[in-house]
Scaffold this active site. Structure first.
Site, PDB file in Angstrom:
ATOM      1  N   SER A   1       4.698  -6.573  -2.578  1.00  0.00           N
ATOM      2  CA  SER A   1       4.548  -6.740  -1.138  1.00  0.00           C
ATOM      3  C   SER A   1       5.108  -8.095  -0.707  1.00  0.00           C
ATOM      4  CB  SER A   1       3.065  -6.649  -0.785  1.00  0.00           C
ATOM      5  OG  SER A   1       2.872  -6.923   0.576  1.00  0.00           O
ATOM      6  N   GLY A   2       5.770  -8.122   0.449  1.00  0.00           N
ATOM      7  CA  GLY A   2       6.408  -9.354   0.896  1.00  0.00           C
ATOM      8  C   GLY A   2       5.462 -10.458   1.319  1.00  0.00           C
ATOM      9  N   HIS A   3       4.361 -10.077   1.990  1.00  0.00           N
ATOM     10  CA  HIS A   3       3.575 -11.128   2.638  1.00  0.00           C
ATOM     11  C   HIS A   3       2.745 -11.983   1.678  1.00  0.00           C
ATOM     12  CE1 HIS A   3      -0.573  -9.212   3.043  1.00  0.00           C
ATOM     13  NE2 HIS A   3       0.149  -8.156   2.692  1.00  0.00           N
TER      14      HIS A   3
ATOM     15  N   SER B   1       0.839  -1.208   0.000  1.00  0.00           N
ATOM     16  CA  SER B   1       0.000   0.000   0.000  1.00  0.00           C
ATOM     17  C   SER B   1       0.874   1.258   0.000  1.00  0.00           C
ATOM     18  CB  SER B   1      -0.905   0.037   1.235  1.00  0.00           C
ATOM     19  OG  SER B   1      -1.723  -1.103   1.279  1.00  0.00           O
TER      20      SER B   1
ATOM     21  N   THR C   1      15.300   4.093   9.982  1.00  0.00           N
ATOM     22  CA  THR C   1      16.184   2.931  10.096  1.00  0.00           C
ATOM     23  C   THR C   1      15.484   1.698   9.531  1.00  0.00           C
ATOM     24  OG1 THR C   1      17.174   3.936  12.027  1.00  0.00           O
ATOM     25  CG2 THR C   1      17.558   1.573  11.727  1.00  0.00           C
TER      26      THR C   1
ATOM     27  N   ASN D   1      -6.580  -8.860  -7.359  1.00  0.00           N
ATOM     28  CA  ASN D   1      -6.497  -9.629  -6.120  1.00  0.00           C
ATOM     29  C   ASN D   1      -7.725 -10.482  -5.850  1.00  0.00           C
ATOM     30  OD1 ASN D   1      -7.126  -6.704  -5.899  1.00  0.00           O
ATOM     31  ND2 ASN D   1      -7.875  -7.286  -3.875  1.00  0.00           N
TER      32      ASN D   1
ATOM     33  N   CYS E   1      -9.437  -7.291   2.713  1.00  0.00           N
ATOM     34  CA  CYS E   1      -9.527  -5.907   3.166  1.00  0.00           C
ATOM     35  C   CYS E   1     -10.974  -5.454   3.296  1.00  0.00           C
ATOM     36  CB  CYS E   1      -8.807  -4.986   2.186  1.00  0.00           C
ATOM     37  SG  CYS E   1      -7.209  -5.591   1.722  1.00  0.00           S
TER      38      CYS E   1
ATOM     39  N   GLN F   1      -0.054  -8.896  -6.491  1.00  0.00           N
ATOM     40  CA  GLN F   1      -0.546 -10.274  -6.660  1.00  0.00           C
ATOM     41  C   GLN F   1       0.201 -11.020  -7.760  1.00  0.00           C
ATOM     42  OE1 GLN F   1      -2.718 -11.895  -4.784  1.00  0.00           O
ATOM     43  NE2 GLN F   1      -3.412 -10.194  -3.527  1.00  0.00           N
TER      44      GLN F   1
HETATM   45  N1  PLP Z   1      -2.397  -4.240  -4.024  1.00  0.00           N
HETATM   46  C1  PLP Z   1      -2.957  -5.437  -4.177  1.00  0.00           C
HETATM   47  C2  PLP Z   1      -3.379  -5.885  -5.536  1.00  0.00           C
HETATM   48  C3  PLP Z   1      -3.165  -6.276  -3.082  1.00  0.00           C
HETATM   49  O1  PLP Z   1      -3.732  -7.460  -3.234  1.00  0.00           O
HETATM   50  C4  PLP Z   1      -2.755  -5.814  -1.803  1.00  0.00           C
HETATM   51  C5  PLP Z   1      -3.010  -6.626  -0.600  1.00  0.00           C
HETATM   52  O2  PLP Z   1      -3.919  -7.427  -0.549  1.00  0.00           O
HETATM   53  C6  PLP Z   1      -2.142  -4.559  -1.697  1.00  0.00           C
HETATM   54  C7  PLP Z   1      -1.980  -3.798  -2.834  1.00  0.00           C
HETATM   55  C8  PLP Z   1      -1.673  -4.026  -0.397  1.00  0.00           C
HETATM   56  O3  PLP Z   1      -0.491  -4.682   0.037  1.00  0.00           O
HETATM   57  P1  PLP Z   1      -0.068  -4.573   1.560  1.00  0.00           P
HETATM   58  O4  PLP Z   1      -0.968  -5.479   2.319  1.00  0.00           O
HETATM   59  O5  PLP Z   1       1.364  -5.030   1.593  1.00  0.00           O
HETATM   60  O6  PLP Z   1      -0.202  -3.157   1.942  1.00  0.00           O
END
Ligand code: PLP
Length: 401
Positions: free
Chosen positions: A202-204, A74, A240, A154, A327, A182
């Site tokens: 994004s890492g997760h 994000s 940092t 997503n 979300c 994604q």
């Molecule tokens: N963009 C997309 C297409 C996503 O699927 C997501 C998270 O679900 C994000 C952005 C946001 O990523 P983060 O959770 O690392 O902020």
């Protein structure tokens, strides 16, 4: 009998892998030096960050100095859009093009830019959830500063024609950003060959921890700093560094991109087995294009079965899934993505997203198929809408209204 646990919500987040955790642990323990410190302990941490940056760059076909680590996907999205638009405003470029079905990290950023006086064009995505390069070409104006189109959605997993869109943007002299949160690790990406100027990840979503991401920004693009302060991230995002998570991200992207064709060959048949088996259920539909979709994404609507009830039923059977995006869980509004396809509210409400991965087994797939069929039958038994449909009092079209 112990309940089988199946994690089928990899688009929401993923488990940190053993390899990633192993790479991170030293930087949470003995490797605690501040990467900005000049003594060896600090320098070692600094080298670890640069090593992760190199891995990120290699995976995306970029140069290490084009990678900026961020706190999440994000953040990368916000920085790219606000940064470019604020920079270009002085040149009279106050128009941005995106789509109606982006993640809220993009849509809410656009809403914020609109409040500042920027103009946004939201391209429709059609019934299959795809944007065409022609749509982008037609929407570009002399005052367009940026095009931002997600690589893969997503919720429905549709993969956009990114290289073609990038080519048009380049020909027309407009910067092109893609939210590839994604797509990274699921689709082969090369920012040079695919004409991408900026990319968020994004890492997760790729077995790294939550709270770390990155923005690729092509050399030569200068936007305002995200955080002013120290010299971290070449002075553009001070603070940092989260050394362990950045190291984890580097290892995760290396692993995720090592053999994407091999993963596609393994996961796609499992995805298709789920889609084919669940398509036997009456009054259901697949959301999003059947072929141009992520290898692990199944998104289907079952009329007369509420998304929330399906999720609870699956949870009782040990299955983690999603209805719409994580979300928006908690909101009663139907997903903006499904509405963008033209679905009516009743069909959008009965949606189920299963996102499997190369960690998923054929036995997991068997359990998913049997459980979804059972849960849909049980949920419909309690549904007044389903009863009305059965006795002909209500007619609902599965397609686009
Ligand atoms: N963009 C997309 C297409 C996503 O699927 C997501 C998270 O679900 C994000 C952005 C946001 O990523 P983060 O959770 O690392 O902020």
């Amino acid at each position: 009998m112990t309940k089988r646990f199946v994690y089928a919500d990899n688009a929401a987040t993923t488990q940190v892998s053993d390899e990633v955790l192993e790479a991170m642990l030293p930087w949470l323990k003995e490797g605690y030096g501040n990467p900005s410190s000049i003594y060896e302990k600090g320098r070692q941490a600094g080298h670890a960050i640069e090593d992760a940056r190199k891995k990120m760059a290699e995976a995306l076909g970029a140069q290490p100095q084009e990678i900026y680590f961020t706190g999440c996907g994000s953040e990368a999205d916000n920085w790219a859009l606000k940064g470019v638009m604020h920079k270009l405003a002085s040149k009279g470029k106050k128009h941005l093009i995106t789509t109606v079905f982006e993640h809220h990290a993009i849509l809410h950023t656009c809403a914020s830019l609109e409040k500042e006086g920027f103009e946004i064009t939201y391209l429709p995505v059609g019934p299959l959830g795809l944007v065409t390069p022609e749509q982008v070409a037609q929407a570009i104006r002399p005052d367009t500063g940026l095009v931002s189109i997600m690589y893969a959605n997503n919720e429905i997993g549709t993969i956009q024609p990114i290289p073609e869109i990038g080519k048009i943007c380049r020909e027309r002299g407009v910067l092109f950003h893609t939210d590839a949160v994604q797509a990274v690790g699921n689709v082969p990406i090369n920012v040079v060959e695919q004409n991408i100027d900026m990319l968020s990840m994004s890492g997760h979503k790729i077995h790294a921890p939550k709270g770390v991401g990155a923005l690729y920004m092509k050399k030569g693009i200068v936007i305002p700093n995200l955080i002013d302060g120290g010299e971290q991230e070449r002075g553009r995002r001070a603070g940092t560094e989260n050394v362990a998570s950045i190291v984890g991200l580097g290892r995760a992207i290396e692993l995720a991109c090592a053999d994407i064709p091999g993963k596609i060959a393994k996961v796609t048949p499992m995805r298709d087995r789920i889609i084919d088996a669940l398509s036997d259920i009456p009054m259901c539909r697949l959301n999003g294009d059947r072929n141009r979709r992520l290898m692990g994404n199944v998104n289907m609507s079952f009329v007369g079965a509420e998304g929330e009830a399906i999720l609870l039923g699956l949870d009782l059977r040990g299955i983690c899934a999603s209805s719409g995006s994580a979300c928006t869980t908690g909101s009663l509004d139907p997903s903006h993505v499904l509405l963008a396809l033209g679905l009516c509210h009743e069909v959008a409400h009965g949606s189920l997203r299963l996102t499997i991965s190369d960690w998923t087994t054929e036995e997991d797939v068997d359990h998913i198929i049997a459980s979804v069929k059972e849960v849909i039958t049980k949920t419909r038994e309690m549904s007044p809408l389903w009863e009305d449909i059965q006795n002909g009092k209500k007619k609902i079209s599965l397609g686009v209204e």
